[in-house]
Scaffold this motif. Structure first.
Motif, PDB file in Angstrom:
ATOM      1  N   LEU A  15       0.860  -1.182   0.000  1.00 29.92           N
ATOM      2  CA  LEU A  15       0.000   0.000   0.000  1.00 29.92           C
ATOM      3  C   LEU A  15       0.898   1.234   0.000  1.00 29.92           C
ATOM      4  CD1 LEU A  15      -2.616   1.633   0.435  1.00 29.92           C
ATOM      5  CD2 LEU A  15      -2.469   1.048   2.866  1.00 29.92           C
ATOM      6  N   LEU A  16       0.750   2.075  -1.023  1.00 26.67           N
ATOM      7  CA  LEU A  16       1.549   3.296  -1.108  1.00 26.67           C
ATOM      8  C   LEU A  16       0.748   4.465  -0.540  1.00 26.67           C
ATOM      9  CD1 LEU A  16       2.795   2.930  -4.795  1.00 26.67           C
ATOM     10  CD2 LEU A  16       4.034   2.303  -2.710  1.00 26.67           C
ATOM     11  N   THR A  17       1.415   5.283   0.286  1.00 33.23           N
ATOM     12  CA  THR A  17       0.732   6.460   0.848  1.00 33.23           C
ATOM     13  C   THR A  17       1.282   7.751   0.261  1.00 33.23           C
ATOM     14  OG1 THR A  17       2.307   6.559   2.685  1.00 33.23           O
ATOM     15  CG2 THR A  17       0.281   5.286   3.038  1.00 33.23           C
ATOM     16  N   ASN A  18       2.187   7.623  -0.716  1.00 35.24           N
ATOM     17  CA  ASN A  18       2.892   8.778  -1.235  1.00 35.24           C
ATOM     18  C   ASN A  18       3.605   8.335  -2.503  1.00 35.24           C
ATOM     19  OD1 ASN A  18       5.164  10.825  -1.404  1.00 35.24           O
ATOM     20  ND2 ASN A  18       4.271  11.481   0.534  1.00 35.24           N
ATOM     21  N   GLY A  19       3.828   9.279  -3.425  1.00 35.65           N
ATOM     22  CA  GLY A  19       4.497   8.928  -4.673  1.00 35.65           C
ATOM     23  C   GLY A  19       5.963   9.305  -4.707  1.00 35.65           C
ATOM     24  N   ASP A  20       6.531   9.703  -3.569  1.00 42.24           N
ATOM     25  CA  ASP A  20       7.930  10.130  -3.603  1.00 42.24           C
ATOM     26  C   ASP A  20       8.867   8.914  -3.543  1.00 42.24           C
ATOM     27  OD1 ASP A  20       9.996  11.954  -3.849  1.00 42.24           O
ATOM     28  OD2 ASP A  20       9.144  13.323  -2.367  1.00 42.24           O
ATOM     29  N   ILE A  21      10.129   9.189  -3.841  1.00 44.86           N
ATOM     30  CA  ILE A  21      11.094   8.110  -4.033  1.00 44.86           C
ATOM     31  C   ILE A  21      11.168   7.146  -2.862  1.00 44.86           C
ATOM     32  CG2 ILE A  21      13.533   7.599  -4.264  1.00 44.86           C
ATOM     33  CD1 ILE A  21      13.875   9.953  -5.977  1.00 44.86           C
ATOM     34  N   ASP A  22      11.196   7.695  -1.635  1.00 39.30           N
ATOM     35  CA  ASP A  22      11.364   6.805  -0.486  1.00 39.30           C
ATOM     36  C   ASP A  22      10.171   5.874  -0.300  1.00 39.30           C
ATOM     37  OD1 ASP A  22       9.927   9.106   0.158  1.00 39.30           O
ATOM     38  OD2 ASP A  22      10.518   9.089   2.254  1.00 39.30           O
ATOM     39  N   SER A  80      -8.417  -4.541   7.360  1.00 39.38           N
ATOM     40  CA  SER A  80      -9.110  -3.586   6.512  1.00 39.38           C
ATOM     41  C   SER A  80      -8.401  -2.242   6.570  1.00 39.38           C
ATOM     42  CB  SER A  80     -10.553  -3.456   7.023  1.00 39.38           C
ATOM     43  OG  SER A  80     -11.280  -2.563   6.224  1.00 39.38           O
ATOM     44  N   ALA A  81      -8.440  -1.516   5.472  1.00 41.53           N
ATOM     45  CA  ALA A  81      -7.740  -0.227   5.403  1.00 41.53           C
ATOM     46  C   ALA A  81      -8.663   0.833   4.837  1.00 41.53           C
ATOM     47  CB  ALA A  81      -6.481  -0.355   4.537  1.00 41.53           C
ATOM     48  N   ARG A  82      -8.374   2.090   5.196  1.00 42.72           N
ATOM     49  CA  ARG A  82      -9.107   3.233   4.666  1.00 42.72           C
ATOM     50  C   ARG A  82      -8.124   4.396   4.560  1.00 42.72           C
ATOM     51  NH1 ARG A  82     -13.612   5.522   8.531  1.00 42.72           N
ATOM     52  NH2 ARG A  82     -14.330   3.351   8.432  1.00 42.72           N
ATOM     53  N   LEU A  83      -8.070   5.037   3.399  1.00 41.44           N
ATOM     54  CA  LEU A  83      -7.143   6.148   3.193  1.00 41.44           C
ATOM     55  C   LEU A  83      -7.822   7.483   3.482  1.00 41.44           C
ATOM     56  CD1 LEU A  83      -5.446   5.053  -0.177  1.00 41.44           C
ATOM     57  CD2 LEU A  83      -4.832   4.447   2.176  1.00 41.44           C
ATOM     58  N   PHE A  84      -7.037   8.414   3.994  1.00 43.13           N
ATOM     59  CA  PHE A  84      -7.544   9.776   4.199  1.00 43.13           C
ATOM     60  C   PHE A  84      -6.418  10.764   3.877  1.00 43.13           C
ATOM     61  CE2 PHE A  84      -5.840   8.075   8.090  1.00 43.13           C
ATOM     62  CZ  PHE A  84      -5.087   9.106   8.637  1.00 43.13           C
ATOM     63  N   ALA A  85      -6.824  11.934   3.389  1.00 40.28           N
ATOM     64  CA  ALA A  85      -5.837  12.938   2.995  1.00 40.28           C
ATOM     65  C   ALA A  85      -5.259  13.629   4.224  1.00 40.28           C
ATOM     66  CB  ALA A  85      -6.489  13.963   2.085  1.00 40.28           C
ATOM     67  N   ILE A 104      -4.408  19.103   0.180  1.00 38.87           N
ATOM     68  CA  ILE A 104      -5.234  18.047   0.771  1.00 38.87           C
ATOM     69  C   ILE A 104      -5.819  17.265  -0.397  1.00 38.87           C
ATOM     70  CG2 ILE A 104      -7.268  17.538   2.185  1.00 38.87           C
ATOM     71  CD1 ILE A 104      -5.219  18.788   3.886  1.00 38.87           C
ATOM     72  N   GLY A 105      -5.315  16.081  -0.625  1.00 45.37           N
ATOM     73  CA  GLY A 105      -5.805  15.344  -1.784  1.00 45.37           C
ATOM     74  C   GLY A 105      -5.266  13.933  -1.798  1.00 45.37           C
ATOM     75  N   GLU A 106      -4.940  13.458  -2.962  1.00 45.78           N
ATOM     76  CA  GLU A 106      -4.542  12.052  -3.104  1.00 45.78           C
ATOM     77  C   GLU A 106      -3.032  11.847  -3.122  1.00 45.78           C
ATOM     78  OE1 GLU A 106      -6.317   9.957  -6.309  1.00 45.78           O
ATOM     79  OE2 GLU A 106      -8.266   9.880  -5.308  1.00 45.78           O
ATOM     80  N   GLN A 107      -2.239  12.948  -3.004  1.00 46.72           N
ATOM     81  CA  GLN A 107      -0.791  12.786  -3.114  1.00 46.72           C
ATOM     82  C   GLN A 107      -0.142  12.327  -1.812  1.00 46.72           C
ATOM     83  OE1 GLN A 107       1.240  12.919  -5.673  1.00 46.72           O
ATOM     84  NE2 GLN A 107      -0.079  13.734  -7.283  1.00 46.72           N
ATOM     85  N   THR A 108      -0.694  12.753  -0.694  1.00 51.46           N
ATOM     86  CA  THR A 108      -0.158  12.356   0.610  1.00 51.46           C
ATOM     87  C   THR A 108      -1.318  11.899   1.471  1.00 51.46           C
ATOM     88  OG1 THR A 108       1.529  14.082   0.422  1.00 51.46           O
ATOM     89  CG2 THR A 108       1.243  13.073   2.575  1.00 51.46           C
TER      90      THR A 108
END
Lengths: 228, 228
Positions: A15-22, A80-85, A104-108
């Protein structure tokens, strides 16, 4: 879980929570024939699609699942998981001239995890503990939270960087607006994760580490296992 | 060389001989403020440009130098380099439906290194030892050569892959067309590099390792230093 073949891993879901390299570069070490399920927001999956190098993560073996915010999904059976900005920014390699760290969105995003009747949160990057973040975390039994820096200009002072923590999308631990003060009203057990190697809380005898522990926080370490 | 600051490294130059993940993903661990010079063919540099994630390797700190084939350039003071094409293929993540492994161009190259009056070759990937490759290597004092697989169907047999070595762009060590037989006429000292973890020459007591050593080859290991 036991490996099913020589090149297998026990990883069934990522599960990715961010698109940055790390957050995403490790996928390149899991290539190329290891099957697992890959979950992320559409915007984070777009980062992968826009970088063809991630085509090495074979889509026939690694199914990509776009996940909407505020929607429960099964990460694996019983979990179970749920994402939030949370406040954050676009990945470093996609920054333009003007960088907002309060997006506030889908990037972080942070993750609310539920299993065994318990609620845990995983928030490795958060530029600000807003009232909305606090409200989100209020039902936590355990919080894993962004512990990147002790204070905002730590990397500048140590000559290891030219940016503040907030500019990098990370609220500091210390100070009146820092994570310890902001989260102190929550009843959850709290653990700092995503700790930068300049952070003095990593030093065994530091006053900063003592302060963190006296404040009721744990400091995560490699190989750690926590039972609910 | 001594580090000049906390986040410095002794790396002054990086030379890419291929655009595939095992050659380029390491750049993402050298980010983001470490200055060095990056050398590669234009086609390999294009692979980086086409993947925005490599913008994290700050172009103001890391200068990208396109290098033509068959052209001498200084890798660092006292060490000159020249690139030459060897049979190979495009990176895995850029493969289409039909994959040629006999491409001669800028995607897979070897390096001729000269310094202290000696000539060394570094060839981590080579799908076939053609007569042209042999001729190129004829002035070598030392050759570091593609030792990925012992034999062509090793990964298929061991259940670790579905491709032959040649399909992956790597000639096997053994057999009548393998690298040991093909390079046996050269007077150079010879060292296998880029050794896959299925390759039996990595096993200390294997007959394959004994054969390689009896054939006059060394087997590279982590941390190895070789004096000219």
């Amino acid at each position: 879980m036991h490996p099913r073949s020589l090149r297998d891993t026990p990883v069934t879901s990522v599960l990715l929570t961010n698109g940055d390299i790390d957050h995403i570069a490790g996928l390149l070490s899991l290539r190329e024939q290891t099957p697992f399920s890959l979950f992320a927001t559409s915007e984070i999956l777009d980062v992968l699609s826009e970088n063809r190098i991630f085509d090495a993560v074979n889509r026939e073996k690694v199914t990509r699942h776009p996940v909407a915010l505020a929607q429960d999904f099964d990460l694996q059976p019983g979990l179970s998981a749920r994402l939030f900005a949370v406040p954050g920014k676009v990945p470093l390699f996609m920054e333009g001239n003007d960088v907002r760290t309060d997006l506030i969105g889908e990037q972080t995003v942070g993750v609310r995890l539920t299993g065994n009747g318990k609620v845990a949160y995983y928030v490795p990057g958060c530029a600000d503990v807003t009232d909305a973040v606090l409200k989100q975390l209020s039902d936590a039994d355990r919080i894993f939270f962004d512990g990147t820096l002790w204070d905002d200009d730590e990397m500048i002072r140590s000559g290891t960087g030219i940016k503040t923590g907030r500019r990098m999308g990370h609220i500091p631990i210390s100070g009146p607006d820092g994570s310890i003060v902001r989260l102190q009203g929550l009843r959850a057990a709290k653990t700092f994760i995503h700790i930068n190697n300049t952070n003095p809380i990593l030093q065994p005898d530091s006053p900063e580490r003592a302060f963190v522990e006296q404040s009721g926080w744990d400091i995560a370490h490699d190989g750690q296992e926590i039972s609910a």
